[in-house]
Design a protein around this motif. Sequence first.
Motif, PDB file in Angstrom:
ATOM      1  N   VAL A  32       1.000  -1.114  -0.053  1.00 44.55           N
ATOM      2  CA  VAL A  32       0.271   0.018  -0.005  1.00 44.55           C
ATOM      3  C   VAL A  32       0.897   1.337  -0.002  1.00 44.55           C
ATOM      4  N   SER A  33       0.646   1.939  -1.253  1.00 42.63           N
ATOM      5  CA  SER A  33       1.711   3.344  -0.977  1.00 42.63           C
ATOM      6  C   SER A  33       0.830   4.520  -0.588  1.00 42.63           C
ATOM      7  N   LEU A  34       1.360   5.280   0.135  1.00 45.00           N
ATOM      8  CA  LEU A  34       0.822   6.525   0.502  1.00 45.00           C
ATOM      9  C   LEU A  34       0.582   7.479  -0.503  1.00 45.00           C
ATOM     10  N   PRO A  35      -0.505   8.155  -0.556  1.00 46.94           N
ATOM     11  CA  PRO A  35      -0.798   9.339  -1.366  1.00 46.94           C
ATOM     12  C   PRO A  35       0.113  10.503  -1.167  1.00 46.94           C
ATOM     13  N   GLN A  36       0.281  11.159  -2.153  1.00 48.18           N
ATOM     14  CA  GLN A  36       1.051  12.700  -1.957  1.00 48.18           C
ATOM     15  C   GLN A  36       0.138  13.432  -1.488  1.00 48.18           C
ATOM     16  N   LYS A  37      -0.340  13.609  -0.366  1.00 54.33           N
ATOM     17  CA  LYS A  37      -1.151  14.459   0.367  1.00 54.33           C
ATOM     18  C   LYS A  37      -1.282  14.431   1.620  1.00 54.33           C
ATOM     19  N   PRO A  38      -1.530  15.126   2.519  1.00 50.12           N
ATOM     20  CA  PRO A  38      -1.786  15.207   3.887  1.00 50.12           C
ATOM     21  C   PRO A  38      -2.480  14.015   4.306  1.00 50.12           C
ATOM     22  N   LEU A  39      -2.117  13.422   5.486  1.00 51.36           N
ATOM     23  CA  LEU A  39      -2.804  12.200   6.110  1.00 51.36           C
ATOM     24  C   LEU A  39      -3.665  12.517   7.372  1.00 51.36           C
ATOM     25  N   LEU A  40      -4.981  12.104   7.460  1.00 50.32           N
ATOM     26  CA  LEU A  40      -5.489  12.038   8.638  1.00 50.32           C
ATOM     27  C   LEU A  40      -5.708  10.674   9.251  1.00 50.32           C
ATOM     28  N   LEU A  41      -5.209  10.446  10.449  1.00 49.28           N
ATOM     29  CA  LEU A  41      -5.284   8.939  11.068  1.00 49.28           C
ATOM     30  C   LEU A  41      -6.575   9.130  11.874  1.00 49.28           C
ATOM     31  N   VAL A  42      -7.557   8.060  11.485  1.00 51.39           N
ATOM     32  CA  VAL A  42      -8.712   7.850  12.205  1.00 51.39           C
ATOM     33  C   VAL A  42      -9.001   6.597  12.984  1.00 51.39           C
ATOM     34  N   ASP A  43      -9.532   6.701  13.928  1.00 55.21           N
ATOM     35  CA  ASP A  43      -9.764   5.406  14.797  1.00 55.21           C
ATOM     36  C   ASP A  43     -11.112   5.704  15.605  1.00 55.21           C
ATOM     37  N   ASP A  44     -11.766   4.772  16.111  1.00 62.48           N
ATOM     38  CA  ASP A  44     -13.066   5.016  16.724  1.00 62.48           C
ATOM     39  C   ASP A  44     -12.700   5.078  18.302  1.00 62.48           C
ATOM     40  N   VAL A  45     -12.010   4.351  19.163  1.00 65.34           N
ATOM     41  CA  VAL A  45     -11.625   4.996  20.337  1.00 65.34           C
ATOM     42  C   VAL A  45     -10.222   4.835  20.666  1.00 65.34           C
ATOM     43  N   CYS A  46      -9.677   6.103  21.439  1.00 68.13           N
ATOM     44  CA  CYS A  46      -8.293   6.132  22.036  1.00 68.13           C
ATOM     45  C   CYS A  46      -8.647   6.075  23.445  1.00 68.13           C
TER      46      CYS A  46
ATOM     47  N   ILE B  63       0.622  15.182   9.029  1.00 67.93           N
ATOM     48  CA  ILE B  63      -0.078  13.846   9.630  1.00 67.93           C
ATOM     49  C   ILE B  63      -1.196  14.378  10.704  1.00 67.93           C
ATOM     50  N   GLU B  64      -2.129  14.414  10.714  1.00 70.72           N
ATOM     51  CA  GLU B  64      -3.163  14.598  11.972  1.00 70.72           C
ATOM     52  C   GLU B  64      -4.043  13.528  12.462  1.00 70.72           C
ATOM     53  N   ALA B  65      -4.581  13.452  13.493  1.00 70.42           N
ATOM     54  CA  ALA B  65      -5.426  12.530  13.929  1.00 70.42           C
ATOM     55  C   ALA B  65      -6.775  12.890  14.424  1.00 70.42           C
ATOM     56  N   LEU B  66      -7.730  12.139  14.304  1.00 66.17           N
ATOM     57  CA  LEU B  66      -9.148  12.289  14.501  1.00 66.17           C
ATOM     58  C   LEU B  66      -9.592  10.825  15.310  1.00 66.17           C
ATOM     59  N   VAL B  67      -9.988  10.794  16.439  1.00 68.77           N
ATOM     60  CA  VAL B  67     -10.726   9.760  17.103  1.00 68.77           C
ATOM     61  C   VAL B  67     -12.339  10.160  17.185  1.00 68.77           C
ATOM     62  N   LEU B  68     -13.175   9.051  17.090  1.00 65.61           N
ATOM     63  CA  LEU B  68     -14.267   9.281  17.465  1.00 65.61           C
ATOM     64  C   LEU B  68     -14.426   9.618  19.077  1.00 65.61           C
ATOM     65  N   ALA B  69     -13.987   8.810  19.910  1.00 64.43           N
ATOM     66  CA  ALA B  69     -13.984   9.108  21.406  1.00 64.43           C
ATOM     67  C   ALA B  69     -12.838   8.771  21.972  1.00 64.43           C
ATOM     68  N   ALA B  70     -12.446   9.510  22.853  1.00 62.98           N
ATOM     69  CA  ALA B  70     -11.191   9.195  23.711  1.00 62.98           C
ATOM     70  C   ALA B  70     -11.728   9.028  25.171  1.00 62.98           C
ATOM     71  N   HIS B  71     -11.000   8.121  25.825  1.00 62.02           N
ATOM     72  CA  HIS B  71     -11.020   8.085  27.150  1.00 62.02           C
ATOM     73  C   HIS B  71     -10.783   8.954  28.063  1.00 62.02           C
ATOM     74  N   PRO B  72     -11.441   9.266  29.126  1.00 58.03           N
ATOM     75  CA  PRO B  72     -11.204  10.385  29.988  1.00 58.03           C
ATOM     76  C   PRO B  72      -9.995  10.386  30.497  1.00 58.03           C
ATOM     77  N   LEU B  73      -9.263   9.327  30.965  1.00 58.48           N
ATOM     78  CA  LEU B  73      -7.871   9.267  31.341  1.00 58.48           C
ATOM     79  C   LEU B  73      -6.983   9.651  30.555  1.00 58.48           C
ATOM     80  N   PHE B  74      -7.317   9.360  29.156  1.00 59.12           N
ATOM     81  CA  PHE B  74      -6.314   9.660  28.046  1.00 59.12           C
ATOM     82  C   PHE B  74      -6.191  11.384  28.115  1.00 59.12           C
ATOM     83  N   VAL B  75      -7.740  11.773  27.815  1.00 58.79           N
ATOM     84  CA  VAL B  75      -7.739  13.149  27.609  1.00 58.79           C
ATOM     85  C   VAL B  75      -6.912  14.085  28.820  1.00 58.79           C
ATOM     86  N   GLU B  76      -7.165  13.377  30.136  1.00 54.79           N
ATOM     87  CA  GLU B  76      -6.438  13.999  31.292  1.00 54.79           C
ATOM     88  C   GLU B  76      -5.012  13.998  31.049  1.00 54.79           C
ATOM     89  N   SER B  77      -4.475  13.032  30.692  1.00 54.54           N
ATOM     90  CA  SER B  77      -2.914  12.697  30.641  1.00 54.54           C
ATOM     91  C   SER B  77      -2.312  13.123  29.457  1.00 54.54           C
TER      92      SER B  77
END
Length: 170
Positions: free
Chosen positions: A107-121, A141-155
């Motif tokens: 899998v080759s990476l496209p020549q553009k910015p990337l958005l890492l996406v996951d459901d739960v962090c 490279i940026e990231a977007l998660v649907l939901a983050a655990h409160p402990l992750f947010v705090e830390s």
Amino acid sequence: MLYRYNDFLESMIFQFKEGRDIALRPVFFHEVMQELNDKFRQYAIVLMPSSKEKMLERGFLPVREMLQACKLEIIEPFYKTSNHKQSLQNMQNRALISQVIQRRSDVSLPQKPLLLVDDVCTSGSTILCAYQKLLPHTYKIEALVLAAHPLFVESCDEKGLLKRMRFSIL
């Protein structure tokens, strides 16, 4: 991060993923889909991997299904070498995720910015591992998660994750 992970969201995601309730697919990103398509129109989405066992068991890739209405290019450049579930690991074992997540050579990476996406962090380890494996990519490279655990947010500040990688908040 769109939501803080809580009991209600946990039950919805569990019903969708483990209960194979595919009818729930549009609810997760529905409210932000237009903004996602607009704000990141120049990006390609990079999905975090599921294990082969989980994919076969469910019959679908959950985050890909959640993003069915997304107009952006979606790629899957990673795979898991084992059925390793991060949320069930202690902090020491979570650090071993870099041995579990591997980059696919076909899998080759496209020549553009990337958005890492996951459901739960939960701890940030999966997203951080993916980010580190993509560092040779010369675009943003940026990231977007649907939901983050409160402990992750705090830390986040303590770990410096937000300084090393930008987490998008729509």
